[in-house]
Write a protein that holds these residues in place. Structure first.
Motif, PDB file in Angstrom:
ATOM      1  N   CYS A 157     126.414 -66.450  46.244  1.00  0.00           N
ATOM      2  CA  CYS A 157     125.518 -66.872  45.161  1.00  0.00           C
ATOM      3  C   CYS A 157     125.300 -68.371  45.093  1.00  0.00           C
ATOM      4  CB  CYS A 157     126.059 -66.398  43.808  1.00  0.00           C
ATOM      5  SG  CYS A 157     125.781 -64.656  43.522  1.00  0.00           S
ATOM      6  N   ALA A 158     126.044 -69.123  45.871  1.00  0.00           N
ATOM      7  CA  ALA A 158     125.926 -70.577  45.791  1.00  0.00           C
ATOM      8  C   ALA A 158     125.419 -71.149  47.109  1.00  0.00           C
ATOM      9  CB  ALA A 158     127.276 -71.197  45.429  1.00  0.00           C
ATOM     10  N   GLN A 159     124.379 -71.958  47.002  1.00  0.00           N
ATOM     11  CA  GLN A 159     123.890 -72.674  48.171  1.00  0.00           C
ATOM     12  C   GLN A 159     124.694 -73.958  48.341  1.00  0.00           C
ATOM     13  OE1 GLN A 159     120.063 -72.894  46.406  1.00  0.00           O
ATOM     14  NE2 GLN A 159     119.212 -71.183  47.572  1.00  0.00           N
ATOM     15  N   PRO A 160     124.764 -74.504  49.530  1.00  0.00           N
ATOM     16  CA  PRO A 160     125.554 -75.721  49.750  1.00  0.00           C
ATOM     17  C   PRO A 160     125.176 -76.831  48.772  1.00  0.00           C
ATOM     18  CG  PRO A 160     124.844 -74.806  51.850  1.00  0.00           C
ATOM     19  CD  PRO A 160     124.143 -74.011  50.776  1.00  0.00           C
ATOM     20  N   GLU A 183     117.359 -67.957  44.649  1.00  0.00           N
ATOM     21  CA  GLU A 183     116.155 -68.742  44.852  1.00  0.00           C
ATOM     22  C   GLU A 183     116.507 -70.206  45.090  1.00  0.00           C
ATOM     23  OE1 GLU A 183     112.604 -67.238  42.408  1.00  0.00           O
ATOM     24  OE2 GLU A 183     114.337 -66.887  41.102  1.00  0.00           O
ATOM     25  N   PRO A 184     115.611 -70.961  45.688  1.00  0.00           N
ATOM     26  CA  PRO A 184     115.882 -72.389  45.930  1.00  0.00           C
ATOM     27  C   PRO A 184     116.080 -73.149  44.622  1.00  0.00           C
ATOM     28  CG  PRO A 184     113.999 -71.628  47.220  1.00  0.00           C
ATOM     29  CD  PRO A 184     114.325 -70.524  46.256  1.00  0.00           C
ATOM     30  N   ASP A 185     116.775 -74.271  44.707  1.00  0.00           N
ATOM     31  CA  ASP A 185     117.007 -75.171  43.568  1.00  0.00           C
ATOM     32  C   ASP A 185     117.734 -74.483  42.417  1.00  0.00           C
ATOM     33  OD1 ASP A 185     115.586 -77.296  44.856  1.00  0.00           O
ATOM     34  OD2 ASP A 185     113.717 -76.322  44.261  1.00  0.00           O
ATOM     35  N   THR A 186     118.654 -73.589  42.775  1.00  0.00           N
ATOM     36  CA  THR A 186     119.445 -72.878  41.772  1.00  0.00           C
ATOM     37  C   THR A 186     120.835 -73.476  41.685  1.00  0.00           C
ATOM     38  OG1 THR A 186     118.258 -70.786  42.100  1.00  0.00           O
ATOM     39  CG2 THR A 186     120.450 -70.647  41.125  1.00  0.00           C
ATOM     40  N   PRO A 241     123.044 -82.273  42.137  1.00  0.00           N
ATOM     41  CA  PRO A 241     121.590 -82.438  42.232  1.00  0.00           C
ATOM     42  C   PRO A 241     120.876 -81.811  41.049  1.00  0.00           C
ATOM     43  CG  PRO A 241     122.321 -80.645  43.638  1.00  0.00           C
ATOM     44  CD  PRO A 241     123.570 -81.285  43.102  1.00  0.00           C
ATOM     45  N   ALA A 242     119.632 -82.218  40.844  1.00  0.00           N
ATOM     46  CA  ALA A 242     118.808 -81.584  39.819  1.00  0.00           C
ATOM     47  C   ALA A 242     118.588 -80.124  40.181  1.00  0.00           C
ATOM     48  CB  ALA A 242     117.467 -82.316  39.712  1.00  0.00           C
ATOM     49  N   PHE A 243     118.322 -79.299  39.176  1.00  0.00           N
ATOM     50  CA  PHE A 243     118.143 -77.869  39.423  1.00  0.00           C
ATOM     51  C   PHE A 243     116.976 -77.343  38.610  1.00  0.00           C
ATOM     52  CE2 PHE A 243     121.089 -78.462  35.946  1.00  0.00           C
ATOM     53  CZ  PHE A 243     120.739 -77.511  35.001  1.00  0.00           C
ATOM     54  N   GLU A 244     116.374 -76.294  39.125  1.00  0.00           N
ATOM     55  CA  GLU A 244     115.237 -75.653  38.451  1.00  0.00           C
ATOM     56  C   GLU A 244     115.628 -74.318  37.841  1.00  0.00           C
ATOM     57  OE1 GLU A 244     112.279 -76.982  37.985  1.00  0.00           O
ATOM     58  OE2 GLU A 244     112.942 -78.812  39.012  1.00  0.00           O
ATOM     59  N   ARG A 245     116.756 -73.774  38.285  1.00  0.00           N
ATOM     60  CA  ARG A 245     117.218 -72.475  37.794  1.00  0.00           C
ATOM     61  C   ARG A 245     118.731 -72.516  37.662  1.00  0.00           C
ATOM     62  NH1 ARG A 245     113.611 -72.149  41.649  1.00  0.00           N
ATOM     63  NH2 ARG A 245     111.651 -71.033  41.310  1.00  0.00           N
ATOM     64  N   LEU A 246     119.252 -71.658  36.797  1.00  0.00           N
ATOM     65  CA  LEU A 246     120.699 -71.556  36.608  1.00  0.00           C
ATOM     66  C   LEU A 246     121.133 -70.122  36.852  1.00  0.00           C
ATOM     67  CD1 LEU A 246     123.423 -72.799  35.609  1.00  0.00           C
ATOM     68  CD2 LEU A 246     122.777 -71.996  33.323  1.00  0.00           C
ATOM     69  N   ARG A 247     122.169 -69.959  37.647  1.00  0.00           N
ATOM     70  CA  ARG A 247     122.797 -68.655  37.837  1.00  0.00           C
ATOM     71  C   ARG A 247     124.247 -68.777  37.380  1.00  0.00           C
ATOM     72  NH1 ARG A 247     121.718 -64.151  40.537  1.00  0.00           N
ATOM     73  NH2 ARG A 247     119.937 -65.103  41.558  1.00  0.00           N
ATOM     74  N   VAL A 248     124.634 -67.953  36.417  1.00  0.00           N
ATOM     75  CA  VAL A 248     125.993 -67.952  35.898  1.00  0.00           C
ATOM     76  C   VAL A 248     126.737 -66.776  36.510  1.00  0.00           C
ATOM     77  CG1 VAL A 248     127.449 -67.820  33.850  1.00  0.00           C
ATOM     78  CG2 VAL A 248     125.256 -69.008  33.737  1.00  0.00           C
ATOM     79  N   VAL A 249     127.898 -67.063  37.111  1.00  0.00           N
ATOM     80  CA  VAL A 249     128.716 -66.039  37.750  1.00  0.00           C
ATOM     81  C   VAL A 249     130.051 -65.949  37.017  1.00  0.00           C
ATOM     82  CG1 VAL A 249     129.836 -65.303  39.887  1.00  0.00           C
ATOM     83  CG2 VAL A 249     127.640 -66.508  39.977  1.00  0.00           C
ATOM     84  N   GLY A 250     130.450 -64.747  36.641  1.00  0.00           N
ATOM     85  CA  GLY A 250     131.729 -64.588  35.964  1.00  0.00           C
ATOM     86  C   GLY A 250     132.083 -63.132  35.797  1.00  0.00           C
TER      87      GLY A 250
END
Length: 594
Positions: free
Chosen positions: A359-362, A335-338, A289-298
């Motif tokens: 950290c990940a939404q479905p 946050e939503p849309d991440t 899906p489209a996203f409004e924010r990016l969260r990088v996990v590592g």
């Protein structure tokens, strides 16, 4: 962190176990051992706190009954208990009937051990894994059947495990896993189980991943496997990053070889991805899906690669992007849309796998890994392979570069697909990206002529500081990490503007400061602050630098070419100090425990 292998073979099991353990040594090399049936009905247990060569020599010296076709093996990265023969796997129960190898951590081992000791069990090691042996021993008294005893014992555990159990009384081998990778494969004459396809890829064409909760007996897998009928069977091709263990090909060590392979690896990756970047099809093909924010996990190197990717997304897409250290993710508020981009070279990094559950939404988890059949690749909503090929050296080199390129290519494609970047701008970025193999090759040649003298000059320095600004900061971080890993000297990185807020106190006469030049012209003033206090600056990046690799400072991924001399500097100093740069102390390639 450990590697395990099991074999049920018509011929001697050692013909599979020893080569497989050598290929798994990247997962841990504090000790190594095997337990193998003998033709007189016993089990030979051979262990060493040295490397695989010592174990192979012990097998050659074996003077007992000929070794048989059932066996298990283990190469260890120590978590519980020091490095000693007593703590080396395979471990055993009181009667030495149950022999076991284990990867993972048993979180309630202390409680279980106390209960077992009170009931009369005698422990030979300080290792948490040994409690499993004694639990199985107890359950055998009631269950009688080893398979049922293993199932009952595992129900008492808390934590993570991949295990292989060899029953000396029957020669039966039973394996199971929970939150730790394990795969099953067949040859014409053998059934094999291993932590990684790299261990057995030479002999098999197809394999399947053992599912969490499976308890399988190798002699009759189809009958006893709880989920065998519906299991997915994979071919060993198609993106498995470590099917083959390549030879040194004339190089002194794998790290040198893998540094030199970076231009070729990037060219191969771009040939696979570039056509789908400028038109957005690479991103659309993942059906995310489209996203409004990016969260990088590592973690570690992968987090540094993620920092580069986040910088690009902020700069060219105006997308808010943040970095999450995987081991600290449990307190994150998403946050939503991440979109959650989880990066792991092996795809089995325990901290990352645990982090993405919070950290990940479905529907929003995207994995970036070098192993298409890893746990991360299988559990993510979509994944992209960085396609770096086999990397044997524990300190990452070409996997870092390929993570940066794959992640940046994907994010450019995503920005096109969601309307945040024009196709003409993306086409220009792709053109710039396609020049990277040649630029990395030139950087390698340029660094090779100057790094040895710099390494000789500073090899006795007790510590180093790495500085950069803007897009250069992730490369300073990665350079400092490489130096720590390979030289065992302290090395810290800082955004150069932070020097005056504390770290400048560390600068004294002769302190080596590695400056990664980027597009920010303010770095020159920070270098002057260091030099006036007696620091020795080693600059990397531009034609006038100490190491003149002529990086493309305007590139959206920053001065990527600078990482080559930083890798070479760490390796050369490590070699000068007499260390094994392929297998640095206390470290392992695949971090499968939290």
């Amino acid at each position: 962190m450990c590697g395990i292998v099991a074999c049920l073979n018509e011929g001697p099991a050692t013909g599979y176990l020893l080569p497989a353990l050598r290929r798994l040594e990247y997962r841990g090399y504090d000790s190594v051992g095997i337990a193998v049936t003998t033709q007189d009905g016993a089990v030979a247990r051979l262990r060493s706190v040295e490397r695989i060569d010592a174990l192979e020599a012990a097998v050659l010296r074996w003077a007992g009954a000929p070794l048989g076709g059932a066996g298990i093996g283990h190469t260890r990265w120590a978590t519980h208990g020091g490095v000693s023969t007593a703590n080396a796997h395979p471990l055993s129960d009181c009667s030495h009937r149950i022999n076991l190898v284990h990867n993972g951590i048993i979180e309630n081992a202390g409680l279980l051990r106390r209960r077992l000791e009170r009931s009369g069990h005698r422990f030979e090691s300080a290792v948490d894994s040994e409690v499993i042996c004694h639990l199985i021993e107890d359950q055998l008294c009631d269950a009688g059947d080893p398979l049922l005893a293993v199932r009952r014992a595992l129900s008492l555990l808390e934590g993570s495990w991949a295990i292989a159990v060899l029953d000396a009384a029957s020669g039966r081998i039973i394996v199971s896993c929970h939150r730790s990778p394990l795969l099953l494969a067949h040859t014409a004459s053998a059934v094999l189980v291993a932590s990684d396809i790299a261990a057995v890829g030479e002999w098999v064409e197809r394999f399947r991943v053992v599912d969490d909760g499976d308890v399988l007996e190798l002699s009759d897998v189809e009958q006893h496997g709880q989920s065998t009928a519906g299991a997915t069977v994979f071919g060993k091709t198609g993106g498995v990053g470590s099917v083959e263990t390549p030879g040194l090909g004339g190089y002194v060590d794998y790290m040198a070889k893998e540094i030199d392979e970076q231009p070729t690896a990037v060219a191969r990756l771009l040939a696979e991805l570039a056509d789908g970047v400028a038109d957005g099809s690479l991103w659309r093909g993942l059906s995310m899906p489209a996203f409004e924010r990016l969260r990088v996990v590592g973690c570690g190197t992968s987090l540094n690669a993620g920092h580069v990717i986040a910088n690009l997304v902020r700069r060219f897409g105006g997308v808010p992007a943040c970095l999450t250290v995987a081991s600290e993710a449990n307190s994150e508020v998403v946050e939503p849309d991440t979109l959650c981009l989880a990066i792991s070279q092996s795809g089995e990094t325990a901290d990352v796998l645990r982090a993405v559950t919070t950290c990940a939404q479905p529907g929003t988890l995207l994995g970036l890994t070098n192993n298409s059949h890893s746990t991360l690749a299988r559990s993510a909503d979509a994944f992209l392979s960085c396609n770096a090929g086999p990397e044997i050296g524990v300190a990452a080199t070409k996997t870092f570069v390929c993570q940066v390129i794959a992640g940046c290519a994907l994010m450019i494609s995503a920005l096109i697909a969601v309307g945040r970047l024009s196709t003409s701008s993306a086409a220009g970025l792709v053109d710039t990206m396609e020049s990277l193999p040649q630029r990395l090759a030139k950087a390698t040649a340029a660094a090779a002529s100057v790094v040895p003298d710099i390494a000789e000059k500073y090899c006795t320095a007790p510590g180093f500081i790495y500085i950069a600004r803007g897009t250069g900061v992730p490369y300073a971080a990665e350079g400092a990490l490489k130096l720590k890993e390979l030289t065992y000297r302290w090395a810290e990185h800082y955004p150069a503007g932070e020097l005056k807020h504390g770290p400048l106190a560390l600068i004294g006469s002769g302190t080596p400061v590695v400056a990664v030049r980027g597009a920010d012209k303010k770095l020159a003033a920070n270098i002057a602050e260091v030099e006036v206090r007696g620091g020795h600056v080693v600059s990397v990046g531009t034609a006038e630098s100490t190491i003149p690799v002529q990086a493309d400072l305007a590139a959206p991924w920053g001065p990527l070419e600078c990482i080559v001399p930083l890798q070479m500097l760490a390796r050369t100093i490590g070699l000068t100090l007499g260390w094994d740069v392929d297998k640095p102390r206390n470290l392992a390639k695949s971090v499968t425990v939290e």
